[in-house]
Design an enzyme around this catalytic site. Structure first.
Site, short mmCIF file in Angstrom:
data_model
loop_
_atom_site.label_atom_id
_atom_site.label_comp_id
_atom_site.label_asym_id
_atom_site.label_seq_id
_atom_site.Cartn_x
_atom_site.Cartn_y
_atom_site.Cartn_z
N ALA A 198 71.55 51.30 44.77
CA ALA A 198 72.47 50.54 45.63
C ALA A 198 73.54 49.89 44.77
CB ALA A 198 71.70 49.47 46.38
N ARG A 253 59.80 36.75 14.58
CA ARG A 253 60.93 36.15 13.83
C ARG A 253 60.63 34.73 13.35
NH1 ARG A 253 65.55 35.14 18.47
NH2 ARG A 253 64.29 33.93 19.90
N HIS A 272 25.05 27.07 36.12
CA HIS A 272 24.39 27.26 34.84
C HIS A 272 23.56 28.54 34.82
CE1 HIS A 272 22.86 25.98 30.99
NE2 HIS A 272 21.65 26.28 31.40
N TYR A 314 54.28 37.52 25.40
CA TYR A 314 53.22 38.15 26.22
C TYR A 314 53.01 39.62 25.82
CZ TYR A 314 53.19 34.64 30.11
OH TYR A 314 53.06 33.53 30.89
N CYS A 329 51.93 44.90 34.62
CA CYS A 329 50.61 44.27 34.80
C CYS A 329 49.47 45.25 35.06
CB CYS A 329 50.64 43.29 35.97
SG CYS A 329 52.20 42.46 36.23
N LYS A 335 48.86 48.00 32.29
CA LYS A 335 48.50 47.24 31.08
C LYS A 335 47.05 46.78 31.16
CE LYS A 335 48.36 43.22 31.21
NZ LYS A 335 49.44 42.27 31.27
N CYS A 373 55.58 45.69 37.70
CA CYS A 373 54.18 45.28 37.71
C CYS A 373 53.24 46.45 37.97
CB CYS A 373 54.00 44.19 38.77
SG CYS A 373 52.29 43.76 39.05
N GLU A 390 49.79 41.21 23.86
CA GLU A 390 48.86 42.06 24.65
C GLU A 390 48.76 43.45 24.05
OE1 GLU A 390 49.03 39.90 29.01
OE2 GLU A 390 50.19 41.70 28.75
N TYR A 440 52.25 51.06 48.70
CA TYR A 440 53.50 50.31 48.85
C TYR A 440 54.41 50.98 49.88
CZ TYR A 440 53.00 46.54 45.53
OH TYR A 440 52.61 45.38 44.93
N GLU A 456 31.20 26.30 33.38
CA GLU A 456 30.59 24.98 33.56
C GLU A 456 31.05 24.00 32.47
OE1 GLU A 456 26.31 24.52 32.97
OE2 GLU A 456 26.26 26.33 31.75
#
Ligand code: NDP
Length: 450
Positions: free
Chosen positions: A116, A199, A435, A178, A48, A51, A43, A182, A100, A440
């Site tokens: 691992a 396909r 509005h 997806y 994500c 992208k 991601c 995109e 992170y 709406e």
């Protein structure tokens, strides 16, 4: 004193793994995490986030053009630097990687930048170390599937698209999901000529056909060539470009072929044979509703279990798992997961498509409205918006909510709360609109379309 090095060891520091590790550490468990590639997983690094940055970049030319209808004089010699976009994207991703890193270390979990593999159900090889854990979570994500035909070594995958040196002139994309849609839209808007080969006749097969029809029309109008019901039989490199032969007998030239035909779980380095881990028929780790595998102390979630390959789903699964590890017995509810395709126009949806709703319920009412966006009302460049509600007649509940048009993802996110809360059409009707706005429309749909 535990006989193990860790209470929980998480393999994979993507969306699900990091959330599980942080939350488990917050709850007082001793936690280790191994990541062999990059923090934040697909991601953050090759999915994500970059992208969406590319999608935003691709939207500027039509915005510059549109601004002229509002009286702006824009420069005539617009130019675009793919290099600058990539550099800035890389900087942003490096910033997110650091965040992170901080999130993991601040939670008290210990991060190993290494791969691992299992020695047995409680012992892992992490680089050259042997580490033991009472419980182990597999959150290793997935990778693009390789298509099978002669010359498939010439295709690139979505991961590669974030690092290509130059934009191709001619790009052929395989797939109709997806990623294919995109990239087709964003590359086309960046000036690349795109051929999308699927396909079958149906792109975005699992989604509401009426809404997909709107996207398809718009993609064609924007100059994307759709080659449906066809597949590649062979690719050859000829004089620096690619010569593509299709099973329907077409020969196509392109500079690049992007394959986006789905993703498979990342399991090849884990030595799962050492623990007898059971996989399902799709080659994903088989888990029950508590993310427990067939091996008592081993769990799996996120893309590696191949339920919904969506970041927010992996995060939700991780939170449920950790609650359960400390004594709860929760189950994540997979109903009404909202999702968006960042195509052009954007498509977002929550709940059932018309086709599924018709199969599931005896009677449904469909409310659809298509209209031109106010933002393009002064210009020749019209942008159509479509909103759609599907209502189950027996209890008047809104069971599907779909939108194609600018800001669809932002709007459907709000609608998803109502759908999740079980809102009826009456609740929508009694809600006052804002509005003038696009959203709406969802609360002013009064006449049944069919
Ligand atoms: P998808 O599952 O969305 O789509 C795969 C596409 O490839 C389908 O059109 C499928 O056709 C076609 N296909 C499958 N196998 C073959 C084959 N052997 N030959 C030719 N075509 C084939 O996969 P993606 O790779 O696009 O994306 C992977 C996942 O990543 C998505 O499912 C999604 O969960 C996630 N994702 C989410 C995004 C978002 O939230 N905006 C963005 C990008 C990815 P058919 O319909 O016939 O099966």
């Amino acid at each position: 004193m535990s006989q193990f090095d860790y209470d929980l060891f998480v393999i994979g520091a993507g969306s699900g793994g990091v959330r599980a590790a942080r939350m488990a550490a917050d709850k007082g468990l001793s936690v280790g995490v191994a990541e062999e590639r990059f923090l934040g997983g697909t991601c953050v690094n090759v999915g994500c986030v970059p992208k969406k940055l590319f999608v935003i970049a691709s939207q500027f030319p039509s915005k510059f053009k549109l601004s002229e209808s509002f009286g702006w004089q824009t420069a005539t010699n617009l130019s675009f630097s793919w290099e600058i976009l990539k550099q800035n994207k890389d900087k942003e991703i490096a910033r997110l990687n650091k965040i992170y890193d901080g999130l993991i270390s601040n939670s008290g979990a210990k991060l190993y930048h290494d791969s691992a593999s299992f020695l047995d159900e409680h012992t892992l090889n992490i680089g050259d170390k042997k580490i033991t854990a009472e419980k182990i979570l597999i959150a290793t994500g997935g990778h693009s599937r390789q298509p099978i035909f002669r010359g498939n070594e010439h295709v690139v995958h979505s991961d590669d698209m974030f690092a290509i040196e130059n934009l191709p002139k001619e790009l052929l994309i395989i797939g109709g999901g997806y990623i294919a849609i995109e990239f087709a839209c964003l590359m086309n808007k960046l000036g690349v000529h795109v051929i999308l080969m699927n396909r079958s006749q149906e792109i975005l097969r699992a989604f509401d056909r009426e809404m997909v029809g709107k996207i398809t029309q718009s993609m064609i109008a924007q100059g994307i060539d759709l080659q449906l019901n066809d597949e590649i039989s062979n690719i050859e490199k000829v004089n620096g470009s690619l010569s593509i032969q299709t099973i329907n007998g077409f020969q196509i030239r392109a500079d690049m072929v992007l394959s986006a035909i789905g993703r498979s779980p990342n399991l090849s380095n884990l030595k799962i044979d050492n623990i007898g881990l059971k996989l399902n028929k799709y080659g994903a780790v088989e888990v029950n509703k508590h993310y427990e595998t067939n091996v008592g102390n081993i769990y799996a979630l996120g893309d590696v279990i191949n339920r919904y390959q969506l970041t927010p789903v992996a995060i939700s699964e991780a939170m449920v798992l950790v609650e359960n590890l400390i004594g709860a017995r929760k189950i994540f509810d997979y109903e009404n997961i909202p999702t968006a395709i960042f195509s052009s126009p954007e498509f977002a949806t929550v709940g059932l498509s018309e086709e599924v709703a018709r199969q599931k319920f005896n009677e449904i009412d469909i409310f659809v409205s298509s209209f031109n966006s106010l933002s393009t009302s002064l210009s020749d460049q019209k942008s159509q918006i479509t909103v759609k509600l599907i209502v189950k007649k027996t209890d008047n509940k809104v069971v599907g909510c779909h939108m194609v048009g600018d800001h669809a993802a932002e709007i459907i996110q709000g609608m998803a709360v109502a759908i999740k809360a079980g809102a009826t059409k009456e609740v929508f009707d009694n809600t006052v609109g804002i509005h003038p706005s696009t959203a709406e429309e969802f609360v002013t749909l009064r006449s049944v379309t069919r």
